[in-house]
Write an enzyme that holds these catalytic residues in place. Structure first.
Site, mmCIF file in Angstrom:
data_model
loop_
_atom_site.group_PDB
_atom_site.id
_atom_site.type_symbol
_atom_site.label_atom_id
_atom_site.label_comp_id
_atom_site.label_asym_id
_atom_site.label_seq_id
_atom_site.Cartn_x
_atom_site.Cartn_y
_atom_site.Cartn_z
ATOM 1 N N GLN A 181 0.823 -1.215 0.000
ATOM 2 C CA GLN A 181 0.000 0.000 0.000
ATOM 3 C C GLN A 181 0.853 1.259 0.000
ATOM 4 O OE1 GLN A 181 -3.316 0.465 -0.309
ATOM 5 N NE2 GLN A 181 -3.797 -1.710 -0.385
ATOM 6 N N CYS A 327 -9.475 -7.917 -0.534
ATOM 7 C CA CYS A 327 -8.686 -9.092 -0.922
ATOM 8 C C CYS A 327 -9.231 -10.374 -0.319
ATOM 9 C CB CYS A 327 -7.235 -8.929 -0.489
ATOM 10 S SG CYS A 327 -6.407 -7.679 -1.444
HETATM 11 N N1 PLP Z 1 -0.384 -6.582 1.060
HETATM 12 C C1 PLP Z 1 -1.226 -5.552 1.160
HETATM 13 C C2 PLP Z 1 -1.011 -4.556 2.246
HETATM 14 C C3 PLP Z 1 -2.298 -5.413 0.270
HETATM 15 O O1 PLP Z 1 -3.126 -4.374 0.398
HETATM 16 C C4 PLP Z 1 -2.471 -6.376 -0.738
HETATM 17 C C5 PLP Z 1 -3.637 -6.313 -1.661
HETATM 18 O O2 PLP Z 1 -4.651 -5.757 -1.314
HETATM 19 C C6 PLP Z 1 -1.541 -7.433 -0.832
HETATM 20 C C7 PLP Z 1 -0.507 -7.502 0.086
HETATM 21 C C8 PLP Z 1 -1.644 -8.471 -1.901
HETATM 22 O O3 PLP Z 1 -1.193 -7.977 -3.139
HETATM 23 P P1 PLP Z 1 -1.681 -8.614 -4.516
HETATM 24 O O4 PLP Z 1 -3.097 -8.196 -4.701
HETATM 25 O O5 PLP Z 1 -0.770 -8.027 -5.549
HETATM 26 O O6 PLP Z 1 -1.502 -10.086 -4.416
#
Ligand code: PLP
Length: 386
Positions: A181, A327
């Site tokens: 982020q 997510c």
């Molecule tokens: N770490 C944080 C703080 C996130 O906000 C996210 C996704 O929302 C991720 C990791 C995961 O990233 P990715 O969507 O590229 O797998």
């Protein structure tokens, strides 16, 4: 999305910027070759990957060989956590993370637990902040890894990463940070931060989805998770996502250039939104308001409101927002981040409004004028149905 709709979910993902798409385009077709091939076409693809690596290394103030390309933030986080812990398991089997890490880190820690590691999850205060002394106290003689996210994806809290990393380094503990982020918004100078590993993901800063990077400081013990053709100096096998890597570098470069001005503009919009909503709405708590936080995230807890119903009402009114983290595969489970903040944040429904480059004053004014009445009708509905 039609122009009339308002997108306030930039923490979930950002739209691909047109100049980023333009930079990627040749690598989908004309120059879409395998960088491992020794012919001229392959060498051109290799050059594109190398120059993207140099560009990202320049922004992170590290050496190009310390950057490993991955298929996104989740993979980079898994690599950072599991790769570092496994490489150090003969020295000790204790790992530390905060209770508000993204699932990409928390579930990687869970996997370590299944391998026999002892994992400590460090609590945070009501603003989501890690206490440096408490962090130091939680390190043990057998601690091999500490993972603290740079900035939180639900509430925006920015952690004192340099201070925490210094404590970890003085105790010989590998310090890794999830900067997914933070990238594109905060300073990613890994030398200044003094960290050993840092994860980023392109789709959070107007780049493509499914591509990310992990910085691993030279000399940090690290085991690969993905085995195969030995790409990325054996640290992450698999044919490189050339167009994605080129797009990520372009996106980070563009974001870095305008970072300070963009942050100031977005923070001003976010603050104005919060002032208006809190003035018009009783029973609202602004999470992480009194600490340093990302400029684009506003986390609002409304007493007596169900977050899911409020999100649906907002969506029907043309506003795309989010509750906790998007997510969690579309599910609205209670957020572990909000739960970790304690009573003020947990007592009601929490809405995450995340602003971005394209957010305008008019959009913010519209949300500020609609939200209080939507909250009031949710509360009325809740009262009537009792
Ligand atoms: N770490 C944080 C703080 C996130 O906000 C996210 C996704 O929302 C991720 C990791 C995961 O990233 P990715 O969507 O590229 O797998």
């Amino acid at each position: 999305m039609s122009d009339a709709r308002i997108y306030l979910d930039h923490a979930a993902t950002t739209p691909l910027a047109p100049d980023v798409l333009e930079a990627m385009q040749p690598y989908f077709s004309r120059d879409g070759y395998n960088p491992s091939s020794i012919h001229a076409e392959g060498r051109r693809a290799r050059e594109a990957v190398d120059s993207a690596r140099e560009c990202i290394a320049g922004i992170l103030h590290c050496r190009p060989k310390e950057i490993v390309f991955t298929a996104g933030g989740t993979e980079a986080d898994n690599m950072a956590v599991i790769g570092a812990a496994r490489a150090a398991r003969t020295r000790g089997k204790h790992a530390l993370a905060t209770a508000i890490e993204h699932h990409a880190v928390l579930h990687a820690m869970r996997a370590l637990r299944d391998e026999g590691f002892d994992v400590t999850l460090l609590p945070v205060d009501a603003n989501g902040l890690v206490d440096v002394e408490r962090f130091a106290d939680a390190l043990r003689d057998d601690t091999v890894l500490a993972a603290v996210m740079y900035a939180n994806n639900e509430i925006g809290t920015i952690q004192p990463i340099a201070e925490l990393a210094e404590v970890a380094r003085s105790r010989g503990v590998v310090f890794s940070t999830d900067a997914v982020q933070a990238a594109g918004t905060l300073d990613l100078d890994v030398t200044k931060l003094g960290i050993d590993a840092l994860a980023i993901s392109a789709h959070k800063f107007y780049g493509p989805k499914g591509v990310g990077a992990l910085y691993v400081r030279d000399g940090t013990p690290h085991e690969p998770l993905i085995h195969g053709g030995g790409q990325e100096r054996g640290r992450r096998s698999g044919t490189e996502n050339v167009s994605g890597i080129v797009g990520m570098a372009k996106a980070l470069e563009v974001a870095e250039r305008a970072r300070i001005e963009t942050n100031a503009r977005i923070a001003a919009l976010r603050d104005a939104l919060e002032v208006k909503v809190t003035a018009a709405c009783p029973g609202v708590h602004v999470n992480a308001k009194s600490v340093q936080r990302l400029p684009g995230i506003s986390s609002l807890t409304f007493a007596g409101v169900d977050a899911e119903s409020l999100l649906i009402a907002l969506d029907l009114a043309g506003i795309a927002a989010s509750a906790g983290s998007a997510c969690a595969a579309g599910s609205l489970e209670a957020s572990h981040v909000i739960a970790a903040l304690g009573a003020a944040a947990s007592n009601g429904g929490t809405l995450r409004l995340s602003l971005g480059r394209g957010t305008t004053q008019e959009q913010v004014d519209r949300v500020a004028s609609l939200l209080p009445s939507l909250v009031a009708s949710q509360r009325e509905g809740a009262t009537l149905s009792v």
